[in-house]
Scaffold this motif. Structure first.
Motif, PDB file in Angstrom:
ATOM      1  N   ALA A 125       0.514  -1.163  -0.002  1.00  0.00           N
ATOM      2  CA  ALA A 125       0.323  -0.255   0.062  1.00  0.00           C
ATOM      3  C   ALA A 125       0.812   1.226   0.142  1.00  0.00           C
ATOM      4  N   HIS A 126       2.273   1.619   0.303  1.00  0.00           N
ATOM      5  CA  HIS A 126       2.568   2.075   0.076  1.00  0.00           C
ATOM      6  C   HIS A 126       3.685   2.265  -0.693  1.00  0.00           C
ATOM      7  N   ASN A 127       3.801   1.718  -1.814  1.00  0.00           N
ATOM      8  CA  ASN A 127       4.443   1.208  -2.976  1.00  0.00           C
ATOM      9  C   ASN A 127       5.857   1.084  -2.484  1.00  0.00           C
ATOM     10  N   LEU A 128       5.965  -0.040  -1.520  1.00  0.00           N
ATOM     11  CA  LEU A 128       7.620  -0.672  -1.655  1.00  0.00           C
ATOM     12  C   LEU A 128       7.597  -1.705  -1.427  1.00  0.00           C
ATOM     13  N   THR A 129       8.401  -2.486  -1.960  1.00  0.00           N
ATOM     14  CA  THR A 129       8.247  -3.815  -1.837  1.00  0.00           C
ATOM     15  C   THR A 129       8.644  -5.001  -1.070  1.00  0.00           C
ATOM     16  N   PHE A 130       7.934  -6.581  -0.692  1.00  0.00           N
ATOM     17  CA  PHE A 130       8.577  -6.848   0.664  1.00  0.00           C
ATOM     18  C   PHE A 130       8.868  -8.520  -0.665  1.00  0.00           C
ATOM     19  N   ILE A 131       9.864  -8.533  -0.246  1.00  0.00           N
ATOM     20  CA  ILE A 131      10.833  -9.613  -0.249  1.00  0.00           C
ATOM     21  C   ILE A 131      10.115 -10.616  -0.025  1.00  0.00           C
ATOM     22  N   GLY A 132       9.354 -11.767  -0.595  1.00  0.00           N
ATOM     23  CA  GLY A 132       8.872 -12.858   0.046  1.00  0.00           C
ATOM     24  C   GLY A 132       7.452 -12.511  -0.312  1.00  0.00           C
ATOM     25  N   PRO A 133       6.910 -13.637  -0.269  1.00  0.00           N
ATOM     26  CA  PRO A 133       5.908 -14.325  -1.576  1.00  0.00           C
ATOM     27  C   PRO A 133       4.391 -13.731  -1.333  1.00  0.00           C
ATOM     28  N   SER A 134       2.862 -13.630  -1.747  1.00  0.00           N
ATOM     29  CA  SER A 134       2.082 -12.748  -1.793  1.00  0.00           C
ATOM     30  C   SER A 134       2.081 -13.346  -0.558  1.00  0.00           C
ATOM     31  N   ALA A 135       0.962 -11.598   0.426  1.00  0.00           N
ATOM     32  CA  ALA A 135       0.158 -11.886   1.455  1.00  0.00           C
ATOM     33  C   ALA A 135      -1.009 -12.537   1.480  1.00  0.00           C
ATOM     34  N   GLU A 136      -1.821 -13.225   0.204  1.00  0.00           N
ATOM     35  CA  GLU A 136      -2.065 -13.947  -0.120  1.00  0.00           C
ATOM     36  C   GLU A 136      -1.659 -16.090   0.816  1.00  0.00           C
ATOM     37  N   HIS A 137      -0.912 -16.023  -0.014  1.00  0.00           N
ATOM     38  CA  HIS A 137       0.048 -16.930   0.096  1.00  0.00           C
ATOM     39  C   HIS A 137       0.465 -17.365   1.786  1.00  0.00           C
ATOM     40  N   ILE A 138       1.248 -16.275   2.344  1.00  0.00           N
ATOM     41  CA  ILE A 138       1.486 -15.752   3.661  1.00  0.00           C
ATOM     42  C   ILE A 138       0.425 -16.656   4.570  1.00  0.00           C
ATOM     43  N   ARG A 139      -1.056 -16.202   3.883  1.00  0.00           N
ATOM     44  CA  ARG A 139      -2.311 -16.294   4.754  1.00  0.00           C
ATOM     45  C   ARG A 139      -2.360 -17.470   4.777  1.00  0.00           C
ATOM     46  N   ILE A 140      -2.393 -18.124   3.844  1.00  0.00           N
ATOM     47  CA  ILE A 140      -2.916 -19.491   3.121  1.00  0.00           C
ATOM     48  C   ILE A 140      -2.073 -20.672   4.284  1.00  0.00           C
ATOM     49  N   MET A 141      -0.396 -20.406   3.804  1.00  0.00           N
ATOM     50  CA  MET A 141       0.110 -21.025   5.110  1.00  0.00           C
ATOM     51  C   MET A 141       0.514 -20.851   6.154  1.00  0.00           C
ATOM     52  N   GLY A 142       0.162 -19.908   6.769  1.00  0.00           N
ATOM     53  CA  GLY A 142       0.121 -19.363   8.378  1.00  0.00           C
ATOM     54  C   GLY A 142      -0.765 -20.256   9.017  1.00  0.00           C
ATOM     55  N   ASP A 143      -2.098 -20.367   7.653  1.00  0.00           N
ATOM     56  CA  ASP A 143      -3.473 -21.557   8.548  1.00  0.00           C
ATOM     57  C   ASP A 143      -2.896 -23.346   8.936  1.00  0.00           C
ATOM     58  N   LYS A 144      -2.373 -23.457   9.621  1.00  0.00           N
ATOM     59  CA  LYS A 144      -2.508 -25.086   9.233  1.00  0.00           C
ATOM     60  C   LYS A 144      -3.194 -26.411   8.549  1.00  0.00           C
ATOM     61  N   ILE A 145      -4.714 -25.745   8.957  1.00  0.00           N
ATOM     62  CA  ILE A 145      -4.909 -26.596   8.350  1.00  0.00           C
ATOM     63  C   ILE A 145      -5.891 -26.333   6.946  1.00  0.00           C
ATOM     64  N   GLU A 146      -5.908 -24.541   6.810  1.00  0.00           N
ATOM     65  CA  GLU A 146      -6.047 -24.277   5.701  1.00  0.00           C
ATOM     66  C   GLU A 146      -5.009 -24.862   4.389  1.00  0.00           C
ATOM     67  N   ALA A 147      -4.062 -24.692   4.516  1.00  0.00           N
ATOM     68  CA  ALA A 147      -2.371 -25.162   4.463  1.00  0.00           C
ATOM     69  C   ALA A 147      -2.472 -26.844   3.729  1.00  0.00           C
ATOM     70  N   LYS A 148      -3.435 -27.646   5.149  1.00  0.00           N
ATOM     71  CA  LYS A 148      -3.328 -28.823   4.667  1.00  0.00           C
ATOM     72  C   LYS A 148      -3.964 -29.227   3.216  1.00  0.00           C
ATOM     73  N   ARG A 149      -5.322 -28.511   3.483  1.00  0.00           N
ATOM     74  CA  ARG A 149      -6.069 -28.430   2.591  1.00  0.00           C
ATOM     75  C   ARG A 149      -5.985 -28.232   1.463  1.00  0.00           C
ATOM     76  N   THR A 150      -4.504 -26.924   1.364  1.00  0.00           N
ATOM     77  CA  THR A 150      -3.956 -26.732  -0.354  1.00  0.00           C
ATOM     78  C   THR A 150      -3.158 -27.633  -0.242  1.00  0.00           C
ATOM     79  N   ALA A 151      -2.620 -27.976   0.341  1.00  0.00           N
ATOM     80  CA  ALA A 151      -1.318 -28.952  -0.146  1.00  0.00           C
ATOM     81  C   ALA A 151      -2.104 -30.646  -0.963  1.00  0.00           C
ATOM     82  N   LYS A 152      -3.269 -30.547   0.256  1.00  0.00           N
ATOM     83  CA  LYS A 152      -3.626 -32.111  -0.226  1.00  0.00           C
ATOM     84  C   LYS A 152      -4.062 -32.242  -1.359  1.00  0.00           C
ATOM     85  N   ARG A 153      -5.002 -30.621  -1.936  1.00  0.00           N
ATOM     86  CA  ARG A 153      -5.649 -30.245  -3.165  1.00  0.00           C
ATOM     87  C   ARG A 153      -4.142 -29.943  -4.817  1.00  0.00           C
TER      88      ARG A 153
END
Length: 447
Positions: free
Chosen positions: A97-125
């Motif tokens: 939002a402040h036009n700065l680059t985060f040297i890492g993955p997207s916020a969406e992917h951080i959020r998905i993999m930060g939730d262990k249940i959602e991460a497991k569902r995603t991995a299985k899919r």
């Protein structure tokens, strides 16, 4: 390519990122608390900004102060290192939002993999093998008993938002289950502000195997082999090696290709690590870390690829510098985490380092931000540095590690060096014959 990178971290990882940026001709900004004013990365950076008092919450976790430092210095990108804000999706969004680059993955992917249940569902899919267990959070004890009966005891109760072994309890029978659920929920709520838990089949003697990946965010991804991180205490790694003594070439290629295809399909960008428990020839997904790992140097040693360079390239839009067919695994590497702790009780040992001497020679690397006269502060993790040793094969690597440990000197405080000198001479460790419970059992039996 970026003009100036702000490093939102401290210690050896801040120094590691700084070195990579300088090699790419990029200006660096170090941020620091008042406790870290004399830290090595602060001394070597092109610019430095004090962002608060010793407390992490008021300094390294203070997003407002980090944003102010970016504005003051004109930084156009932020590297979060590991820990602190490295897996904070909101931080990544605020930077964007402040036009700065985060040297890492997207916020969406951080959020998905930060939730262990959602991460497991995603991995299985995505076709990644997972540990048998509940599909989501457990709502009550009755549901837990039903799922446990289906997958069989023992079972592991795990915090959905957890990490580092907190909110994690084993139930070996139905009689243990209610207490395990209650304790895990309580710990999870206190540690993470979220008491959701789920169930997994508990594996008795697994190894901890993780696969290093890099994605370009455009549907391309590579894997850089696996690391074996099975020597742990309370779910904290202390010794990591690549490649794993337990895997052969076919197993390595199979799981590496499964993981790289999955993260490519996900559209993942940057470095990541997909972690597994491995038992009886089978892999079971446990989590994905959406950041650089502490143990990344062993992968660099056997591939010759600078992972921080790749992170910066990808984040700048330059893409990956290598293809899968360019990657070869040469020799063997081991990393020991040298901590400012009692070598056997692991009690923290902050204080002044009165003498610091690192080993050298062919195949020996030390990643550390400390020096003689440096004061280990009591406010942060106790890592003094990482000793990484590489050899043409595991036998040569172990012999080189033994020699390097003998040369390593840390005086003035306690360190875990004596434990590693002991482990390198142990028959099981020498043979690579250990699992994730081995170290704790060894310490319990030998003290």
């Amino acid at each position: 390519m970026f003009q100036k990178i702000l490093i939102a971290n401290r210690g050896e990882i801040a120094l590691r990122v700084l070195r990579a940026a300088k090699e790419l001709g990029i200006q660096t900004v170090a941020v620091h608390s008042t406790a870290d004013a004399n830290a090595m990365h602060v001394r070597l950076a092109d610019e430095s900004v004090c962002i608060g008092p010793p407390s992490s919450r008021e300094s390294y976790l203070n997003v407002h102060q980090i944003l102010s430092a970016c504005e003051i210095t004109g930084a156009d990108a932020v590297h979060p290192g590991y820990g602190f804000l490295s897996e904070n999706a909101k931080f990544a969004e605020i930077l964007a939002a402040h036009n700065l680059t985060f040297i890492g993955p997207s916020a969406e992917h951080i959020r998905i993999m930060g939730d262990k249940i959602e991460a497991k569902r995603t991995a299985k899919r995505l076709g990644i093998p997972v540990v048998p267990g509940s599909e989501g959070a457990i709502h009550d004890d009755r549901e837990a008993r039903q799922i446990a009966a289906e997958i069989g005891y023992p079972v592991l109760v795990k915090a959905s938002a957890g990490g580092g072994g907190r909110g994690m309890k084993v139930a070996r029978s139905e009689a243990d289950l209610s207490e395990a659920l209650s304790t895990a929920r309580s710990e999870a709520g206190s540690a993470f502000g979220d008491d959701a838990v789920y169930l997994e089949k508990y594996l008795e003697k697994p190894r901890h195997i993780e696969v290093q990946i890099m994605g370009d965010g455009a549907g391309n991804a590579i894997h850089l082999g696996e690391r074996d991180c099975s020597l742990q205490r309370r779910h904290q790694k202390i010794w990591e090696e690549a490649t794993s003594p337990a895997l052969n070439i076919e197993q390595r290629e199979k799981i590496g290709n499964i993981v790289s295809k999955a993260v490519a399909d996900l559209g993942y960008s940057g470095a990541g690590t997909v972690e597994f428990l491995y038992e009886n020839g089978e892999f079971f997904f446990i989590e994905m870390n959406t950041r650089l790992q502490v143990e990344h140097p062993v992968t660099e040693a056997i591939t010759g690829i600078d992972l921080v360079h790749e992170q910066i390239r990808v984040a700048s839009g330059a893409g990956l510098s290598v293809r899968q067919e360019d990657i070869w695994f040469l020799g063997h590497a081991i990393e020991c985490r040298i901590n400012a702790e009692d070598p056997y009780t692991f009690a923290p040992s902050p204080g002044v380092i009165t003498h610091f001497h690192t080993p050298g020679g062919l195949g020996v690397r030390v990643d550390s931000g400390v020096y003689t006269g440096y004061r280990i502060p009591p406010y942060y993790d106790s890592l003094i540095g990482k000793l990484i040793v590489h050899g043409r094969n595991r036998v040569e690597c172990m012999m080189r590690l033994r020699r390097a440990l003998d040369e390593f000197v840390v005086d003035g405080i306690n360190s875990t060096l004596p434990l590693f000198r002991e482990l390198v001479g142990n028959v099981d460790v020498a043979n690579g014959d250990y699992d994730i419970h081995w170290l704790e059992n060894y310490l319990a039996e030998s003290r």
